[in-house]
Design a protein around this motif. Sequence first.
Motif, short mmCIF file in Angstrom:
data_model
loop_
_atom_site.label_atom_id
_atom_site.label_comp_id
_atom_site.label_asym_id
_atom_site.label_seq_id
_atom_site.Cartn_x
_atom_site.Cartn_y
_atom_site.Cartn_z
N ASN A 1 -4.33 4.58 3.00
CA ASN A 1 -4.91 4.08 1.73
C ASN A 1 -6.72 4.41 1.71
OD1 ASN A 1 -4.35 2.89 -0.51
ND2 ASN A 1 -5.18 1.00 0.33
N VAL B 1 -7.53 9.21 -11.89
CA VAL B 1 -8.23 10.20 -10.91
C VAL B 1 -7.11 11.64 -11.80
CG1 VAL B 1 -9.09 8.52 -9.77
CG2 VAL B 1 -7.57 10.40 -8.94
N HIS B 2 -5.95 12.14 -11.79
CA HIS B 2 -5.05 12.75 -11.56
C HIS B 2 -5.81 14.05 -12.58
CE1 HIS B 2 -2.71 10.58 -8.34
NE2 HIS B 2 -3.78 11.91 -7.72
N HIS C 1 -1.89 8.96 -11.39
CA HIS C 1 -3.40 7.83 -10.89
C HIS C 1 -4.56 8.76 -12.05
CE1 HIS C 1 -6.91 5.79 -9.94
NE2 HIS C 1 -5.69 5.04 -9.14
N ARG D 1 2.22 14.83 3.20
CA ARG D 1 2.16 13.91 2.27
C ARG D 1 2.79 14.64 0.58
NH1 ARG D 1 -4.32 14.45 1.77
NH2 ARG D 1 -4.14 14.56 4.13
N LYS D 2 3.29 12.89 1.11
CA LYS D 2 4.07 13.17 -1.35
C LYS D 2 2.74 12.49 -1.83
CE LYS D 2 8.98 12.19 -3.36
NZ LYS D 2 10.03 11.81 -2.62
N ILE D 3 2.79 13.04 -2.92
CA ILE D 3 1.19 12.08 -3.95
C ILE D 3 2.36 11.95 -4.52
CG2 ILE D 3 -0.64 12.66 -4.45
CD1 ILE D 3 -1.60 15.14 -2.70
N LEU E 1 -7.75 7.38 1.70
CA LEU E 1 -8.54 8.49 1.07
C LEU E 1 -7.97 8.62 -0.33
CD1 LEU E 1 -5.78 10.99 3.27
CD2 LEU E 1 -8.05 10.93 3.29
N SER E 2 -9.24 9.16 -0.71
CA SER E 2 -9.10 9.19 -2.15
C SER E 2 -7.43 8.86 -2.91
CB SER E 2 -9.72 9.95 -2.95
OG SER E 2 -9.18 10.74 -4.12
N PRO E 3 -7.12 7.86 -4.25
CA PRO E 3 -5.52 8.17 -4.46
C PRO E 3 -5.37 9.53 -5.09
CG PRO E 3 -7.38 7.20 -5.83
CD PRO E 3 -8.37 7.61 -4.39
N GLU E 4 -6.38 10.60 -5.34
CA GLU E 4 -6.23 11.53 -5.61
C GLU E 4 -5.09 12.66 -4.74
OE1 GLU E 4 -9.37 14.41 -8.19
OE2 GLU E 4 -8.94 15.33 -6.25
N GLU E 5 -5.41 12.08 -4.14
CA GLU E 5 -5.07 12.96 -2.67
C GLU E 5 -3.99 11.98 -1.54
OE1 GLU E 5 -6.55 14.41 0.80
OE2 GLU E 5 -8.94 14.71 -0.44
N ALA E 6 -3.52 11.05 -1.57
CA ALA E 6 -2.92 10.06 -0.98
C ALA E 6 -1.32 9.91 -1.11
CB ALA E 6 -4.00 8.21 -0.89
N GLY E 7 -0.55 10.16 -0.16
CA GLY E 7 0.20 9.20 -0.01
C GLY E 7 1.18 9.69 0.73
N THR F 1 0.61 -1.09 -0.45
CA THR F 1 -0.30 0.11 0.41
C THR F 1 1.00 1.31 -0.22
OG1 THR F 1 -1.91 -1.48 0.73
CG2 THR F 1 -2.12 1.11 1.12
#
Lengths: 379, 379, 379, 379
Positions: free
Chosen positions: D295, B313-314, B311, B305-307, D297-303, A263
């Motif tokens: 995980n 969705v970006h 993806h 956070r390092k995004i 969070l939306s993949p858009e802003e997860a990091g 993850t």
Amino acid sequence: MSKKEIRVALIGHQFMGIAHSNAFRNVTMWTDLPAKIILKCICANDSLDNLNEFAARYGWEECETDWRKVVARDDIDLISIATPNYLHKEIAVEAAKSGKHILCEKPLANDLYEAKEMLRAVSEAGVKHCCGYSYRFTPSLALARQLVEEGRIGRIFHVFVRYAQDWITDPDFGMVWRFDKKIAGSGPLGDLSAHSIDATRFVTGLKFKEVTGNLQTLIKERPLDSNNPDGPKGKVTVDDVAQFLVNFEGGATGCFESTRLATGRKNYNTIEVNGEKGSIVWNFEEQNYLMFYDNTLSPEEAGFRKINVTHDVHPYNGGWWPQGHGIGYADSFVIEVAEFIRSIVEDMPFNPDFEDGVKCQEVLEAIGQSAETRGWVTI
Amino acid sequence: MSKKEIRVALIGHQFMGIAHSNAFRNVTMWTDLPAKIILKCICANDSLDNLNEFAARYGWEECETDWRKVVARDDIDLISIATPNYLHKEIAVEAAKSGKHILCEKPLANDLYEAKEMLRAVSEAGVKHCCGYSYRFTPSLALARQLVEEGRIGRIFHVFVRYAQDWITDPDFGMVWRFDKKIAGSGPLGDLSAHSIDATRFVTGLKFKEVTGNLQTLIKERPLDSNNPDGPKGKVTVDDVAQFLVNFEGGATGCFESTRLATGRKNYNTIEVNGEKGSIVWNFEEQNYLMFYDNTLSPEEAGFRKINVTHDVHPYNGGWWPQGHGIGYADSFVIEVAEFIRSIVEDMPFNPDFEDGVKCQEVLEAIGQSAETRGWVTI
Amino acid sequence: MSKKEIRVALIGHQFMGIAHSNAFRNVTMWTDLPAKIILKCICANDSLDNLNEFAARYGWEECETDWRKVVARDDIDLISIATPNYLHKEIAVEAAKSGKHILCEKPLANDLYEAKEMLRAVSEAGVKHCCGYSYRFTPSLALARQLVEEGRIGRIFHVFVRYAQDWITDPDFGMVWRFDKKIAGSGPLGDLSAHSIDATRFVTGLKFKEVTGNLQTLIKERPLDSNNPDGPKGKVTVDDVAQFLVNFEGGATGCFESTRLATGRKNYNTIEVNGEKGSIVWNFEEQNYLMFYDNTLSPEEAGFRKINVTHDVHPYNGGWWPQGHGIGYADSFVIEVAEFIRSIVEDMPFNPDFEDGVKCQEVLEAIGQSAETRGWVTI
Amino acid sequence: MSKKEIRVALIGHQFMGIAHSNAFRNVTMWTDLPAKIILKCICANDSLDNLNEFAARYGWEECETDWRKVVARDDIDLISIATPNYLHKEIAVEAAKSGKHILCEKPLANDLYEAKEMLRAVSEAGVKHCCGYSYRFTPSLALARQLVEEGRIGRIFHVFVRYAQDWITDPDFGMVWRFDKKIAGSGPLGDLSAHSIDATRFVTGLKFKEVTGNLQTLIKERPLDSNNPDGPKGKVTVDDVAQFLVNFEGGATGCFESTRLATGRKNYNTIEVNGEKGSIVWNFEEQNYLMFYDNTLSPEEAGFRKINVTHDVHPYNGGWWPQGHGIGYADSFVIEVAEFIRSIVEDMPFNPDFEDGVKCQEVLEAIGQSAETRGWVTI
């Protein structure tokens, strides 16, 4: 002036098919190549409409649906294989018989027996062959190898290698062909660790002596239909995490993991090499950099340095742009194709070739065997 | 089926000319575009041999050496200007008069007067115009703007912005046209800070109210010939470091620097935005990432956070590849061209346009003036 | 054997009082010091109960509430001043008159006039004096200075300096004395930029020639009571962001910001120095490291290296522990006290002294003046 | 008011002896403790002169050379054991018989048999016992555990754990007792992996089911005298790299390495935990931070977010200072001692205790056995 023409046919039009298309289409734009590349034909198991659309988009002159016809054509010089793994062997063997040069995606085959047959076929045919370990052609990984070759790392003590992704952490992510052992051969082992094994061979030159492995399937079944997670499930028959320990010839050790369940790790393809004179840390997610620790410096000023590998003096000129203007994922395929075509035109040795593919397959095979016998396996 | 054709002529064939060529050549490969792109003509001040070679390499159908002929041709729809800055105005004005859509590299012009004239010309002609602030089209910077627009940053307190390179730290690096104020207009101010100013406007939406600037030329003369460092020298007439403080409308502040003397910084184009609800840190050298601090989380778990902005969705799908397989420098130009062509075909608004170019020029002009008067200048 | 005794009195028992207490209490534990330290007396404006508790906790023998009595005592050798800034001057002058050595927290005073008076007092009294710029005593910042002194950075082009915190981004964070200009003197300017100015002087040796500054109060009023955000408000009379540009003697430039509104930055005290031969990046939040770029290496292998400054060969032995076992915030105070006491016992020069405090105050004063006159001010 | 007194005796005065001394000496300074700590006695196998010097420096009232006398004294409540490992068992058993509470450094013993005997002794005696896995008391690792406990990580897929140092990469580094199996028990396995195993148990709660291990001695002999590298050599009888794979109860997997040959890694004690809902990455070299990927969070802003674990809301208040003012290596020992003493005074459960020590020893033992039998060993 009148450059040699290399007429290419591509078999397969998914992820790798696109990467190959871009590389053949643009290689003479980005590099000085002693050849003219003709994108003769795209071949895939799809409707002609889809194939025509693909051909128009990526610049292929013609479409085919039967790879046997393609490999037999006289107007093709190079076959690029980007199909699912289980088709590699048959296509490559036929193509070799027809005297075609071959670029085949990795892993070379689904098992060692096939891989060796492929190597035999190209050797007997005397054609050029490339096994598509494209990461070798990132300037940063090439710099890593160069530092080892120049003696900057010295005696290697150990490698610590991880290739981690996270695209299937959701247990509702449905069944795809990659989870079916018959088609995919294995999970991250063949998909990801294959890259790690090749990268280790490439950078360090170490020879794998023996391995002990652990393959686990942590999510054992998945919905047949992603959109219906509560519907019927299928059984996952490949690993989703692969781990192995290695003793190399000469005494160095290795610790490897690949996984699709890490993850937060997106394409975390990494290798750390620790040696008496220095260390290297490479991470594809930051492919324009290489970390290097020079142990010959005074401890006062020694530290891991983050080298921006985008300068003209770097391998493959560090890419096409002024320093600091890094390259992307697609670019290593361009370099790979450029180098392979150069080897064809100039009749020069090329690596990674099918022998490299076989060497990697030997290790994969041993790991698989070890995971079953639960002991060390000699390579 | 029968997509609209957009016939392109490119003027200029250096660094930016190559970036544009790649973008026009490959845009329909990487994106779904409601148009067919014809690379009609490359025009530059060079020998026909060189131009022919360039055309062959990048896929242009024809060559020209006289830009006036090119902008007058009926079979061209779009003029892409990648010449030195001092030529922008004349070409753009003529192209607009001929009803061509225009993509012009940044900074829009060498002074505000010219920039405004260019804006007037395209407005009167009713053509589409793009000022090439390509960094807006990196998915990561676009995500930064999106977070601001969604209210995730809240009231903005300040921006901290640096664009640093190091390619002229060697005092023996010789004179090039970029050091001549008459041709280049300015040093890092127009070359680099222009990007920073546009990025600030793009991401934050803040309006520049007043600035105080400091332009310094630290290496005041350089050898006319790099290969003869002890030979005759020329005078550097542009800044090699530019600094300025900003008060924005509404009270936020800004601190900016651009330089070509930041040893170790290769293309360190960065912006930090600090707001009541969150912060953003963007650094082009790691363009596939955006740092985001969400201040609405408990301090227990809040952190930068390092995004990994790769993806689907970006913004811009995070590029063309599966997540973690990042894009490179050239790709933002492809996205820029795709968006601009879409705005032409669909007759939709487009930014950054020449008005954005003018807004940036206003700030640059005020900084230059401030550096001379040594006081604050209102914009 | 019979080491010299240094009898210490501490005035002030808040944040800095604790840091000083720990340093005096443990300095002979962590360092080899030619002296025995007696924690004679703690003095603060508080109840005797509280003072007794403080004394017991940190190991002080006695308590006092009247600093005038303390500085007059014969059984005290060293006065450590950790009060609010506006009291520094009076205490220091009296202590000097009584022949006490003085360690005074930074900034030396609330204005230049006071600072100079303090310097005069200690000079006339012939006592040793330390202005508590404790960051000088982090091994990593000391290594930065050493690299400059050894010529590893070469001609310095510019410094880029930011000290950012975020503890008052919430507009409901209530009024405290630090927001009252009469008591605190200024906001981040004196609290944070003072450190940045001293760090710049320490590391680079550059002399500040002229500055232009911008002081802004972005949150102009705050609730008098944090627990009642809708209740009555007080006016914030200090800056909450301070920015300034600098031209140094000899031509280098500087860009500085300090702020308490940089959401996500906790104690982000940083300095970057770019020179012809190399660059340095220091960040207190990672105080056990120094980043160094050696520009004399080939670009092939040059990169910012992250030096773990915890080895015996590093300044101050890189701390007390084996390499990699880093030190914490409190430790630089221990080193500062050790060095100051050594200078007393061995009658050796010591920096940072009150003259360093005055030099810093000159710059702070010029920035404040510049922010009012909105022009450059010569120092 | 009249707090309970805890009278401490410390046995051992090397590296760990210093860490313990500091902790006992300063614990009531940094924490609110319902006890008064008396540093009664230091005991070590050294000259009285040296012991007296040590006692004076760290604040011990008395010295002893015979630990048997010390553990028998009536005026001691707590025995802190910081000797070489092979002495742990005998001292602990005697101390327990004398009714002393015991803090024993890790690993608990040199083999499982001894460890179990120690556990039996303290259990029968009904004394409190602590096994010194001090890293549990870094606020960042404690936060990691807390996130797991709160369900933020979800089902754990795997852990990836490395503890790497580099202090013996020089083959001329001479023989020390740590290379002698009889005294040290093992190399990095017991010294470093012991920490990794405990950290894994602490953070994840996972139970080790089976392991397969690989212990290698890469530098097989070393000069008896470091100053005479060409002189006579001794045989290294412990591992210098230890690797093992793990299957945990319930299906998660683990990949571990510890080494003293990882050039450039100083005290690189790391653990990565990947779960369905999130991931954690901890690295002691940056102990004031924890990396956390959410995980949900939306993949858009997860990091991966870098949490600065220095806020009051963090475990153990994130240390003693305002946020951003991080702690150092010594501080986790202070917290450990504080928690242990609190458990004594308040008669509360405490971990890590000797049972945790035994659990760790079971894993170490299985790894050692596996390295010999070259197969998996069940725990």
